[in-house]
Every structure is written in C-alpha cells, then in structure tokens.
Design an enzyme around this catalytic site. Structure first.
Site, PDB file in Angstrom:
ATOM      1  N   ASN A 209      43.800 -19.878   7.608  1.00 39.90           N
ATOM      2  CA  ASN A 209      43.523 -20.113   9.027  1.00 39.90           C
ATOM      3  C   ASN A 209      42.996 -21.535   9.192  1.00 39.90           C
ATOM      4  O   ASN A 209      42.888 -22.281   8.217  1.00 39.90           O
ATOM      5  CB  ASN A 209      42.542 -19.065   9.553  1.00 39.90           C
ATOM      6  N   PRO A 305      37.857  -6.918   2.415  1.00 35.68           N
ATOM      7  CA  PRO A 305      36.492  -6.420   2.628  1.00 35.68           C
ATOM      8  C   PRO A 305      35.819  -7.244   3.713  1.00 35.68           C
ATOM      9  O   PRO A 305      36.077  -8.442   3.844  1.00 35.68           O
ATOM     10  CB  PRO A 305      35.814  -6.650   1.269  1.00 35.68           C
ATOM     11  N   ASP A 306      34.983  -6.613   4.520  1.00 40.46           N
ATOM     12  CA  ASP A 306      34.220  -7.342   5.532  1.00 40.46           C
ATOM     13  C   ASP A 306      32.893  -7.766   4.899  1.00 40.46           C
ATOM     14  O   ASP A 306      32.009  -6.944   4.666  1.00 40.46           O
ATOM     15  CB  ASP A 306      33.996  -6.479   6.769  1.00 40.46           C
TER      16      ASP A 306
HETATM   17  O1  C5P Z   1      35.579  -9.423  12.684  1.00 41.84           O
HETATM   18  P1  C5P Z   1      35.577 -10.906  12.754  1.00 41.84           P
HETATM   19  O2  C5P Z   1      36.395 -11.551  11.685  1.00 41.84           O
HETATM   20  O3  C5P Z   1      35.902 -11.476  14.101  1.00 41.84           O
HETATM   21  O4  C5P Z   1      34.042 -11.276  12.506  1.00 41.84           O
HETATM   22  C1  C5P Z   1      33.611 -12.571  12.330  1.00 41.84           C
HETATM   23  C2  C5P Z   1      32.360 -12.591  11.493  1.00 41.84           C
HETATM   24  O5  C5P Z   1      32.486 -11.724  10.388  1.00 41.84           O
HETATM   25  C3  C5P Z   1      32.095 -13.942  10.898  1.00 41.84           C
HETATM   26  O6  C5P Z   1      30.707 -14.078  10.751  1.00 41.84           O
HETATM   27  C4  C5P Z   1      32.782 -13.867   9.547  1.00 41.84           C
HETATM   28  O7  C5P Z   1      32.215 -14.768   8.624  1.00 41.84           O
HETATM   29  C5  C5P Z   1      32.525 -12.445   9.170  1.00 41.84           C
HETATM   30  N1  C5P Z   1      33.578 -11.830   8.366  1.00 41.84           N
HETATM   31  C6  C5P Z   1      33.334 -11.538   7.049  1.00 41.84           C
HETATM   32  N2  C5P Z   1      34.290 -10.914   6.303  1.00 41.84           N
HETATM   33  C7  C5P Z   1      35.473 -10.584   6.853  1.00 41.84           C
HETATM   34  C8  C5P Z   1      35.735 -10.888   8.191  1.00 41.84           C
HETATM   35  C9  C5P Z   1      34.775 -11.517   8.923  1.00 41.84           C
HETATM   36  O8  C5P Z   1      32.258 -11.862   6.559  1.00 41.84           O
HETATM   37  N3  C5P Z   1      36.380 -10.005   6.099  1.00 41.84           N
END
Ligand code: C5P
Length: 400
Positions: A209, A305-306
């Site tokens: 991205n 993973p988030d």
């Molecule tokens: O869900 P989204 O990607 O919009 O959320 C953004 C936030 O979540 C940011 O702080 C990003 O660093 C974190 N994030 C993360 N791991 C992911 C996706 C997002 O830490 N896989």
C-alpha cells in the site's frame, strides 16, 4: 530529573537571537551542565566569545584551522565527547549546510562528524522559515533524526510577524532534558509500528500500500525525544532509522506481529503501520508465468493477523496505553469510534486519506484524536508536529 554533569556542545550561529544563547548557557550552568561553546564567524558579529566564555567557564572554539585548538582537541573528538549537540540559534544558512552535508567551518564540520544526537533551535525571518528551501532542509534533517525545538510564533526583530523566533531558553532546556533521557517518559518502554507491509505473491511480486512510514517514524522519534525506550517495528520504507532507538525491519504482517510480541513488555503501543489486511494464501515458490492465451491467475487471499487488536486484547501483556490509527476516506469520526471499540484500543488517531488529501506519503496530516471520553479535531500539521503533540499527550497520561 537533573542534568548535572552532562556535556553539551553548543553551537551558536549568527542571528539576532544569538544573545539568547547566553541565557541558555546561564540556565544550563545553573543545573551544573558542562557547556562547550562554538561560535560561528557570523555569530561573532552578534555576541562576543568573551561573554560565552565567561558564562560557560570554558574556552570558546571558533576556528576550524586554529592550530592551537586543533592540537589540544581535534574537531572529531570535540563532537564526540559531548552527550548532545545543540545548535541555538540555528540560522537558515547553517540548517542548509547541515542538510547538504557541508563542512566549511568548525560548526558545520562538527555537525557532520558527530555520532551524537543533534538538537536545533531555528531562528530566522518568517519568510526564510517558510521558504520551500528551508522547509525541504527541515524535512531532510528531521528525516535523518535531527531534533527540532521551535521556532515560536510572534513579532520579530525585523518587524514582521510569524513563526521564526528562537524558542525560549527554558523550552530549549526542556528539549535537552528530554533528549538526554531525563524526559517525562524516562523509564517507559514504547513499541511503535510504522510503514506498509509487503505480502508476497511469488518471489518477485507482492501486495502493498502507499504508506511511507513518515508518521510512524516521527512518533517513534518523538517518544524517544521525551525519554522513552522505543522499539520501532518498521515495514519496508525509504526512510533512515531514527537515531537513539531500536529498529526492527520486517516485511510481512506475520513478521511484524512476531517482532511486536518480542518487543513486549511495553507501557505504550502505537500502531501506525498500514498493515495489509490480506495475504496470498499460498506464496508461489517460483515466478508465476504469463502464458500466452491463458487466463490471468486467481489469487486466493486470507486475512492477516490484526496486530493492533492482538496487542490491545485484555491480558497481563497489554500495554497500559494502546493507540491505533484509522485511515479512512469517508465518515471519519463514526468509523474511528467504531474501530476504537472493536479493537479495544485506548485512542485512535483518525486521518482522512481520501484521494486529493495528500496525506498518504505526504508531509502533513489532519487528524482526529478519538478516546472513550472525547473526540478532538487537530489542525492540519506537519507529521512531525502531530507526532510531538501525540507524544506530549501520552506523557500526560503517564504523569497522572
Ligand atoms: O482495521 P484497520 O486496518 O483500518 O485498522 C487500522 C489500525 O489497525 C492501524 O492502527 C493499524 O496499524 C492497525 N492494524 C494492525 N494490524 C492489521 C491491520 C491494522 O495493527 N492487520
């Protein structure tokens, strides 16, 4: 926290604000800081080396080619024996020389030769401060990890009004205190993620991205500037590692999560990375060939993973303060509030990354700070200033 016994190399360049350097020295000496001063040629037109010498209680260096001084202490040694280099006032000219890597006098040579952190306190006419050349030099210097205090806004000696006044000496002392690990976040550990991730498709292609990492890197540097011990986990970016912190370089989301886990425990986690939401289920072991007449390959994606949600999940390892970002193109506030709750983080910095906002990869950011209690709208600011404000807000949490 006391600065007693610390060593500062103070470079005074030639501007009308040079007289304030004397007050700075007085404040530092009152805290028993050892100050060695270097006065540039132009600086000598504004204040005398005698006043500086009297206040620092130490000889003042002025000349690169003075055999006498060289034989006593080489300029490299001079720049290495200090704990910190401070340039106050820093003129547009000296900043330009620093940005360009020039070394044509003692001050610029020391700044090029040093392996220590550098703090600059710019002071100049408002037009010079706002000139694109000075802007570009500041971007380049802060990108390399040079710390900046000020300038302040107000009436100027040249009868103009605006940003360009030297930061007040007490503010410079506070910036010095922070950089020498005596700041409000001293003893705190912070974890910051920054940049994009690259999710491989095959050995030559990947999903990525537009994140540049500028905001995350600036936050890591600002937290370190307030004395925190910072681990920066960075995806692939074109930025140099900020000095004075631990940097872990990763490519994929999975690697980023592993590096974050390894950096725990931490008091503060700031997830500024633009982590790819999906990765290719199975990375091809060879370059996928473009066969004539064949249909394009189908990529099967699986969620990554988030990292933010993982770090923010309740448990003994959860940092006290977990901060996420929400990059949105519409309904900023509603999305940010929902995201904060969904990911269980304490604050969300929400920014509008709609096409035309110039935020992705740009130098400025316009954010909302969303917490459980409130939503604050910050003005459009350079990313470094957003980082400084955020770091101050974080420090306030740990002060209470
Ligand atoms: O869900 P989204 O990607 O919009 O959320 C953004 C936030 O979540 C940011 O702080 C990003 O660093 C974190 N994030 C993360 N791991 C992911 C996706 C997002 O830490 N896989």
């Amino acid at each position: 926290m006391s600065l007693a016994g610390r060593k500062i190399l103070l470079i005074v360049s030639g501007g009308i604000a040079a007289y304030k350097a004397l007050e700075l020295v007085r404040l530092l000496r009152a805290e028993n800081v050892n100050v060695h001063a270097v006065l540039t040629r132009a600086g000598e037109k504004f204040i005398s080396s005698l006043s500086l010498q009297a206040l620092t209680e130490s000889p003042v260096s002025t000349d690169l080619f003075s055999l006498d001084e060289e034989s006593r202490m080489g300029h490299i040694a001079l720049s290495r024996s200090a704990d910190l280099l401070v340039v106050a006032p820093a003129t547009a000219n000296l900043l330009a020389k620093m940005a360009g890597g020039l070394a044509d006098d003692l001050a610029s040579t020391l700044l090029l030769a040093t392996d220590k952190q550098v703090l600059v306190a710019p002071a100049m006419n408002v037009r010079m401060w706002l000139h694109p050349a000075t802007r570009a030099n500041l971007v380049s210097l802060t990108g390399r990890g040079v710390h900046v205090v000020g300038p302040d806004e107000g009436p100027m000696a040249c009868n103009e009004y605006g940003p360009g006044r030297l930061a007040e000496p007490p503010a410079i002392v506070e910036a010095i205190r922070s950089l020498l690990g005596a700041g409000p976040l001293a003893g705190r550990r912070a974890l910051v993620t920054s940049g994009p991730t690259h999710e491989p498709i095959d050995p030559v292609r990947y999903i990525a991205n537009r994140s540049s990492g500028r905001q995350g890197h600036a936050i890591a540097a600002a937290l370190a500037g307030l004395g925190a011990r910072v681990t920066l986990v960075s995806g692939p970016v074109a930025l140099p590692d900020p000095p004075g912190l631990t940097v872990r370089h990763v490519e994929t989301a999975a690697e980023m999560l592993a590096a974050c886990r390894a950096a725990l425990p931490a008091d503060i986690a700031v997830c500024a990375a633009a982590v790819a939401d999906w990765r290719v289920a199975e990375e091809a072991g060879h370059k996928i060939k473009k066969e004539a007449g064949a249909a394009p390959p189908t990529l099967s994606l699986v969620p990554n993973p988030d990292i933010l949600a993982t770090l923010a999940a309740p448990g003994p390892a959860r940092p006290r303060l977990v901060i996420g970002f929400a990059a949105e193109t519409d309904d900023l506030r509603a999305h940010a509030e929902a995201k904060r709750r969904r990911k269980n983080c304490d604050w969300i910095l929400a920014n509008n990354v709609a096409a035309g906002s110039g935020v992705m990869g740009g130098e400025e950011n316009e954010v909302l700070l969303v917490s459980e209690a409130s939503v604050e709208t910050w003005p459009r600011l350079p990313k470094e200033e957003v980082a400084r404000r955020l770091a101050q807000r974080i420090a306030a949490v740990f002060a209470s």
